[in-house]
Write a protein that holds these residues in place. Structure first.
Motif, PDB file in Angstrom:
ATOM      1  N   ASP A  57      -0.158   4.671 -30.610  1.00 49.12           N
ATOM      2  CA  ASP A  57      -0.131   5.765 -31.593  1.00 49.12           C
ATOM      3  C   ASP A  57      -1.207   5.559 -32.657  1.00 49.12           C
ATOM      4  O   ASP A  57      -1.898   6.492 -33.048  1.00 49.12           O
ATOM      5  N   ALA A  58      -1.341   4.302 -33.116  1.00 48.68           N
ATOM      6  CA  ALA A  58      -2.352   4.028 -34.132  1.00 48.68           C
ATOM      7  C   ALA A  58      -3.745   4.279 -33.566  1.00 48.68           C
ATOM      8  O   ALA A  58      -4.617   4.842 -34.236  1.00 48.68           O
ATOM      9  N   ARG A  90      -4.643   6.355 -31.161  1.00 49.33           N
ATOM     10  CA  ARG A  90      -4.906   7.800 -31.037  1.00 49.33           C
ATOM     11  C   ARG A  90      -5.309   8.395 -32.391  1.00 49.33           C
ATOM     12  O   ARG A  90      -6.282   9.116 -32.511  1.00 49.33           O
ATOM     13  N   ARG A  91      -4.554   8.029 -33.437  1.00 53.36           N
ATOM     14  CA  ARG A  91      -4.868   8.588 -34.754  1.00 53.36           C
ATOM     15  C   ARG A  91      -6.247   8.140 -35.224  1.00 53.36           C
ATOM     16  O   ARG A  91      -6.994   8.905 -35.810  1.00 53.36           O
ATOM     17  N   ASN A  92      -6.580   6.874 -34.936  1.00 58.77           N
ATOM     18  CA  ASN A  92      -7.857   6.354 -35.419  1.00 58.77           C
ATOM     19  C   ASN A  92      -9.044   6.912 -34.650  1.00 58.77           C
ATOM     20  O   ASN A  92     -10.144   7.006 -35.182  1.00 58.77           O
ATOM     21  N   VAL A 136      -9.610   9.800 -33.946  1.00 58.18           N
ATOM     22  CA  VAL A 136     -10.054  11.044 -34.569  1.00 58.18           C
ATOM     23  C   VAL A 136     -11.267  10.750 -35.445  1.00 58.18           C
ATOM     24  O   VAL A 136     -12.197  11.543 -35.534  1.00 58.18           O
ATOM     25  N   GLU A 137     -11.255   9.572 -36.073  1.00 58.82           N
ATOM     26  CA  GLU A 137     -12.318   9.292 -37.020  1.00 58.82           C
ATOM     27  C   GLU A 137     -13.281   8.186 -36.618  1.00 58.82           C
ATOM     28  O   GLU A 137     -14.361   8.079 -37.168  1.00 58.82           O
ATOM     29  N   SER A 160       0.649   1.834 -41.939  1.00 63.76           N
ATOM     30  CA  SER A 160       0.096   3.055 -41.341  1.00 63.76           C
ATOM     31  C   SER A 160      -0.757   2.784 -40.111  1.00 63.76           C
ATOM     32  O   SER A 160      -0.927   3.655 -39.278  1.00 63.76           O
ATOM     33  N   ASP A 180      -3.796   2.646 -40.169  1.00 64.99           N
ATOM     34  CA  ASP A 180      -4.943   3.543 -40.346  1.00 64.99           C
ATOM     35  C   ASP A 180      -6.190   2.730 -40.703  1.00 64.99           C
ATOM     36  O   ASP A 180      -6.224   2.040 -41.722  1.00 64.99           O
TER      37      ASP A 180
END
Lengths: 807, 343
Positions: free
Chosen positions: A567-568, A570-572, A574-575, B334, B336
């Motif tokens: 999940d992390a 996939r989100r990363n 994006v950028e 997160s 992130d």
């Protein structure tokens, strides 16, 4: 909880002590004060005035021109915009030059042609909350020219207490308890609480029964006749209403306000019933019946269980004990007779009922602390005292109903002064210790080299029950700043090494600093979605389940770190084009027979290091080998001798089964490196090439060797040879390497695969493997004549495996 | 007889000197050296002819030849170094860079800020002889609550605070459960810290996480006091902030310590005068702490009459947020990279 300074000073003289100092001392000695708030700041110049004349403004329909008497001898002209202003009203007047709580400084100015000197204020403008719809109209008896702040009772200071710091102190849930602390801290006298001493415990024609003496150890009821009509219930006196408001309690009506006032003063909740609405009149305290329903004061219908204690009348439940009263027996403006309940309820039961119903109240906050058994009687005596002051027409029946008869308990404990000094690290004399304890109403007498200390009932229930509790009282009242810091003198005993921590540190050095990974931390939970997408076909018994999770994001404990990393990633993506993440954490699995027995019956927690590497637009073959290189580097750092092999056990869900490298140490599987399974990639919406690995850290801890041994170095020069073979895809590199080593013998010092080529000039189903060989001896320079036969042996041996030497 | 030879030596020498003087390239000098002094060079050939001369001729010509050779060698070397210096000087005058041009970006890794603070604290405590111990994150009700003098129905056990799993176990709500586990395993005297993940069943917001990190510290020995506790925590703060920080101990209630305390340090933004960060108090709460309750020592099979101890529980996330000015705790978990790559 909030405390009013005015209220406190009714019980203890604090003259000459600044509010900030009071707050500081309470924080340092009793409980954390989160704020010291000055009420009425900015109202210093506001006066009580009388509107003598009111005329409509000549140029504005909504404005009024008023002449106000503020006791100065001359009338003041004020333009007012409020719709409710009228001649004859007493009002709060702010003169020119006053700076109101909003920060507005008043000036004399012309409003639509009429001069205005000052302002007639609304509650909002006075910083007292409320609305801005109209001005505050004061009672007729307000004295003209009096300072408004004092008249209205808003020259107060509010202390905000951190409730968490008084959870153990039932005695501090009211002003009187704090007054006692302040008296001790500042060496002032605590005034006795004014109470009605005329009341007697005599059942006076009231049928009271306690059928659940465990849930309700004591129950008192005071009966009050108020009379009817206009002579009935007067309004709550302003000083009382202001105090209630100041500490955040909304005034409702005298009977309710008195009950709240007593609670906020001494910590004992009471409840007034409209006696004429009780059937009987009778009160029965009993367990609720299964499914019994009761509508509480807030209008909610509550379903009860036998675990709950209810107060019932002749027919039905009228209150949930210790939690909230019922709506049907609520007092109102027409109430003529009151039955005031003042009782003890079992703390645990009140708490359980409250949390099951999701219903917190001021009463619950107090009952759950286990209150002093003497409090219910004190409460009715205090209530009666106040009521008689305020409502002179009310007739309080001198005999109150009583059931249960719970006895107040004191505790006597021994205090060894030497132990107190040693634990606190403070220089304290016996006399001082005794004085500190006496200052908070503990009785102290000398008993040989000890002090015999009797703890008063209001502290003895759950709070002060052992010698060290007394030491705390001495310590805090003496002030912990008297414990002068000194490092302990301890044996020079080195710390034991934590092997897992050593591995984690090396992992950071290698993966973060050498291989460019970001260390991340994922939640220990698995969400429903992750389970559906990752743990396909996994039975529910394979998970440790949470029993009270708040969301679908946390229904089970994770049994893999990988879904979180996916999940992390996939989100990363994006950028970022190049995402490298690792997480060293725990996986939680139900204990199986094969896991062995845990003495506490706890589930299995596996310590795992997982990593994931993905690159936008890159080829997966190269990525897989790069990730293998990362893992190789890590394991080498950890001095783990390992081999990569085809899977011997079913690979984890993230692994593409044909593109999985199993990591084996001494033949045991300790992890896996693999290309991401295309189905997992699809479900987690990762469109880029991705490779992941999982390493069992508990196994690595067991295998990791602590030290390396140096190999002797040869003074003679090396001889390098390269060999490339056309190799069938079916032959593994590991086998080729082994064949070469066996053929070359001990002169072959280093062997490295330096190139793999697929493409032109090769037979179908073949790839080219190129090796670099380094020969070296310790006792001589190897000659070509010695090396050539070795090379020849290698070529012949590999030829038998179908490998053809490329020139 | 030798005079014409001597003359030709002089001629060679003067021609060579002239050529050296005007040479502007190292290669020209190398050519001159080769042509005159080389094996087949003009001067070498003359000197090779010495054997045909008589003794006086040998002497005079040999001498003159060697003098000329040395003079030319000196002239060549001098000119060469002059030319080299000129080349360097020219390069120095010419070569310039843009000192603000950044290096090509290398893919860098990042240590998680919470873990990094945790590791720093581990190092500090290890240097003071504390052993780092780990415990289960799914903990028994006994070690998480009961052994810590938190009996059933204590408010700290409220269902809204604690995650429960099957078997009556809990997700540990603090690292304090390690106190009794460590005492039972290692006995007294004892010095341990236990950093790790803890859980509270709370709604998340900028300052609340259901998953966060604590570091529990425990010292059990004879004669341990509040004064020792304060000194150790003062050392900790000095390490964190790099200088001595004013602290204060004030009473607070935790069931497993008696006396129960909280340690505040002076707000470093306002120097104790009061600001928004310290809510106008001048102090910031660092951790709950206190003297281990005799019941907890007894639960750890340690004699409370012989031994005493102190314990403290630091919130690592909050400390990390303070250090790096992180305003929202939810970034921590997160994953992130926009957040992680800043550390």
């Amino acid at each position: 909880m909030k405390l009013s300074l005015r209220w406190l000073t009714e019980h203890v003289d604090l003259a000459g002590i600044a509010p900030d100092e009071i707050g500081r001392q309470l924080t340092m000695k009793t409980a954390l004060i989160e704020g010291v708030l000055r009420l009425g700041a900015g109202l210093e110049k506001v006066l009580v005035g009388l509107v003598v004349e009111r005329e409509k403004h000549p140029n504005a329909d909504r404005l009024s021109c008023c002449k106000v008497d503020v006791g100065s001898g001359t009338l003041v002209d004020v333009v007012c915009g409020a719709p409710n202003v009228a001649a004859g009203q007493k009002i709060a007047y702010a003169p020119v030059g006053a700076t109101l709580p909003s920060g507005l400084t008043l000036e004399a100015r012309k409003i639509r042609g009429a001069m205005s000197h000052g302002m007639i204020c609304s509650t909002d403008e006075l910083g007292l909350g409320g609305n801005h719809d109209g001005i505050l109209v004061l009672p007729e008896e307000a004295p003209i020219g009096a300072p408004f702040r004092e008249y209205f009772g808003v020259d107060d200071v509010i202390f905000e207490i951190d409730n968490k710091s008084i959870t153990h102190r039932a005695d501090l849930w009211g002003h009187y308890g704090f007054a006692r602390e302040l008296a001790a801290i500042f060496g002032r006298e605590l005034r006795p609480l004014p109470i009605d001493a005329t009341l007697r415990a005599e059942p006076d024609g009231f049928d009271l029964r306690v059928e659940d003496p465990i849930g309700c150890p004591g129950y008192l009821g005071l009966q009050v006749d108020l009379g009817s009509g206009a002579a009935g219930i007067p309004a709550t006196p302003r000083w009382m209403a202001r105090r209630l408001e100041a500490v955040g309690m909304r005034p409702v009506s005298l009977l309710v306000d008195l009950s709240n006032y007593v609670m906020l003063e001494i910590g004992q909740p009471t409840h007034p019933f409209d006696q004429d609405r009780l059937q009987g009149p009778r009160i029965v305290v009993r367990r609720a019946r299964e499914g019994e329903k009761l509508t509480t004061l807030d209008g909610q219908s509550r379903e009860l269980t036998p675990e709950d204690v209810v107060i019932a009348d002749g027919e039905r439940g009228v209150a949930i004990a210790g939690v909230m009263g019922g709506r049907e027996s609520e007092v109102s403006a027409s109430t003529q007779r009151v039955f005031l309940e003042s009782a003890s309820f079992e703390a645990a039961r009140v708490r359980r009922t409250s949390s099951r119903l999701g219903l917190r109240s001021e009463a619950v906050a107090r009952f759950e602390k286990t209150l002093d058994a003497t409090l219910p009687e004190q409460a009715i005596r205090r209530y009666s005292h106040l009521l008689k002051q305020v409502a002179t027409s009310a007739i309080v029946r001198a005999g109150f109903a009583a059931a249960g008869g719970e006895q107040a308990r004191t505790v006597t404990l021994a205090l060894r002064p030497e132990r107190a000094r040693s634990k606190l690290g403070m220089e304290l004399g016996v006399e001082e210790m005794a004085a500190r304890l006496r200052s908070i109403a503990f009785e102290v007498r000398a008993d040989g080299d000890r002090l015999s200390v009797t703890v008063p009932a209001f502290r003895a229930r759950r709070d002060v029950t052992c010698e060290d509790d007394l030491i705390e009282e001495v310590g805090r009242l003496s002030g912990y700043e008297r414990a002068l810091p000194s490092l302990p003198r301890l044996a020079v005993k080195p710390a034991m090494r934590n092997a897992l921590r050593r591995i984690e540190r090396l992992a950071v050095r290698c993966l973060v600093h050498e291989c460019g990974y970001a260390e991340t931390m994922g939640y220990s939970f698995a969400s429903d979605r992750q389970v559906a997408n990752y743990h396909v076909g996994e039975p529910e018994s394979g998970f440790v389940h949470l029993q009270n999770s708040l969301t679908v994001d946390a229904t089970r404990m994770r049994r893999s770190l990988m879904p979180g990393l996916l999940d992390a990633a996939r989100r990363n993506l994006v950028e970022f084009d190049d995402v490298r993440l690792f997480d060293a954490g725990r996986e939680y699995l139900p204990r199986r027979a094969a896991d062995g027995v845990d003495p506490d019956g706890l589930p299995v927690e596996r310590r795992v290091l997982s990593l994931l590497r993905t690159t936008r637009g890159g080829g997966v073959d190269g990525l897989l080998l790069t990730a293998r290189g990362d893992v190789e580097r890590l394991l080498d750092r950890l001095d783990v001798a390992w081999q990569g092999r085809a899977p011997t056990t079913p690979p984890p869900a993230f692994a593409h089964p044909g593109r999985t490298i199993e990591i084996a140490v001494e033949g045991r599987t300790v992890g896996v490196i693999a290309q991401l399974h295309p189905e997992v990639a699809r479900r987690f919406e990762i469109a880029e090439s991705a490779v992941a690995a999982e390493i069992d850290l508990d196994r690595i801890v067991a295998e990791s060797r602590a030290t390396r041994r140096m190999r002797p170095l040869s003074p003679f020069p090396p001889t390098r040879r390269d060999l490339a073979f056309e190799t069938p895809e079916s032959v593994a590199v590991a086998d080729v390497l082994r064949e070469i080593r066996e053929a070359a013998g001990e002169s072959l010092l280093e062997l490295e695969l330096f190139d793999v080529y697929r493409g032109k000039n090769l037979a179908p189903g073949h790839r080219s493997l190129a090796f670099r060989l380094v020969y070296r001896a310790h006792d001589r320079t190897l000659s070509d004549a010695e090396i050539e036969p070795l090379q020849q042996r290698i070529v012949e041996r590999l030829a038998r495996q179908g490998l053809k030497l490329r020139s | 007889m030798s005079e014409p030879i001597l003359q030709s030596i002089r001629d060679i020498e003067s021609r060579a000197h002239a050529a050296i003087a005007v040479a502007v390239a190292i290669e020209t000098l190398q050519a001159i050296e080769r042509d005159v002094l080389g094996k087949t060079g003009q001067l070498s050939q003359i000197l090779r002819g010495l054997k045909d001369l008589d003794d006086s001729g040998k002497k005079s010509v040999g001498q003159a030849g060697n003098v000329a050779k040395r003079a030319l060698e000196a002239a060549l070397s001098q000119r060469k170094s002059a030319l080299e210096s000129a080349v360097i000087a020219e390069a120095l005058a010419r070569d310039r860079i843009d000192p603000t041009e950044p290096a090509p970006r290398r893919h860098a890794g990042h240590e998680h800020p919470v873990k990094s603070v945790m590791r720093e604290l581990e190092d500090l405590f290890e240097s003071m002889g504390f052993t780092i111990v780990d415990g289960p994150e799914i903990e028994t009700d006994y070690f998480n609550f009961e052994a810590l003098n938190i009996p059933p129905n204590h408010p700290a056990r409220d269902t809204q605070d604690t995650f429960y799993v099957e078997g009556g176990h809990v997700l540990r709500t603090h690292t304090s459960g390690l106190q009794v586990r460590a005492m039972r395993k290692y006995g007294a005297p004892l010095r341990v810290v236990s950093p790790g993940r803890v859980f509270r069943n709370e709604t998340q917001d900028a300052s609340h996480e259901h998953t966060f990190h604590q570091l529990e510290g425990l010292v059990v020995d004879e004669g341990i006091s509040v004064a020792h506790l304060k000194a150790v925590l003062d050392e900790l703060l000095e390490r964190i902030f790099g200088e001595r920080v004013a602290t204060r101990l004030r009473p607070h209630h935790f069931p497993f310590v008696e006396p129960g305390l909280e340690l505040d340090f002076q707000c470093r933004l306002c120097g104790g005068k009061g600001c928004a960060t310290c809510k106008q108090t001048g102090w910031i709460e660092l951790c709950g702490c206190g003297m281990v309750h005799p019941k907890v020592l007894a639960a750890g099979n340690v004699d409370p009459e012989k031994f005493s101890g102190f314990a403290f529980g630091l919130g690592i996330d909050r400390l990390t947020m303070m250090r790096h000015a992180i305003s929202d705790i939810r970034w921590m978990m997160s994953g992130d990279l926009r957040f992680l790559r800043q550390f």
